[in-house]
Scaffold this active site. Sequence first.
Site, short mmCIF file in Angstrom:
data_model
loop_
_atom_site.label_atom_id
_atom_site.label_comp_id
_atom_site.label_asym_id
_atom_site.label_seq_id
_atom_site.Cartn_x
_atom_site.Cartn_y
_atom_site.Cartn_z
N ASP A 121 11.22 -0.74 -11.86
CA ASP A 121 12.05 -1.40 -10.86
C ASP A 121 13.49 -0.88 -10.91
O ASP A 121 14.12 -0.66 -9.87
CB ASP A 121 12.02 -2.91 -11.06
CG ASP A 121 10.68 -3.54 -10.69
OD1 ASP A 121 9.80 -2.82 -10.17
OD2 ASP A 121 10.52 -4.75 -10.93
N GLY A 151 0.80 -1.22 0.00
CA GLY A 151 0.00 0.00 0.00
C GLY A 151 0.82 1.26 0.00
O GLY A 151 1.97 1.27 -0.41
N HIS A 205 7.75 4.64 -7.29
CA HIS A 205 7.66 3.27 -7.82
C HIS A 205 6.21 2.82 -7.86
O HIS A 205 5.77 2.23 -8.86
CB HIS A 205 8.51 2.34 -6.94
CG HIS A 205 8.56 0.93 -7.44
ND1 HIS A 205 7.88 -0.09 -6.83
CD2 HIS A 205 9.23 0.37 -8.48
CE1 HIS A 205 8.12 -1.22 -7.48
NE2 HIS A 205 8.94 -0.97 -8.49
N ASP A 206 5.45 3.08 -6.81
CA ASP A 206 4.02 2.74 -6.80
C ASP A 206 3.30 3.43 -7.96
O ASP A 206 2.50 2.81 -8.67
CB ASP A 206 3.36 3.15 -5.48
CG ASP A 206 3.77 2.28 -4.30
OD1 ASP A 206 4.49 1.28 -4.50
OD2 ASP A 206 3.37 2.62 -3.17
#
Length: 146
Positions: free
Chosen positions: A120, A58, A74-75
């Site tokens: 990534d 989350g 990144h999210d």
Amino acid sequence: MNPAHLLILAAVCVSPLGAFSNRPMPLNLYQFKNMIQCTVPNRSWWDFADYGCYCGRGGSGTPVDDLDRCCQVHDNCYNEAEKISRCWPYFKTYSYECSQGTLTCKGDNDACAAAVCDCDRLAAICFAGAPYNNNNYNIDLKARCQ
């Protein structure tokens, strides 16, 4: 039906279920872990799994520091990758190389794999450049991430 046939049928049906339930993590997360180990070899990848408000499961609120901001980016990157048709970032594998701390996403990736690999790669590079504050590991999310 012959009891031997029932036994074989049961084994065939149950084996795949066991294989899925015992898998430690989606393969993409395994690749991401390896990318982190490439750029940050002196720290366990696990140190990034429960850091700040965004590293791990989350994410909400204001990132606690630059490293947590890496995870927020990144999210968001994964959210963008999900807009590619049939792209599920947590399960998409890709081709890449790690050479002396340098990550390269290979050219043979399809559009989804290329996007996820780059997400990534950029996160792992960001982790390498951000200071790690032990006080931001395993924080109280309800208190600090509103």
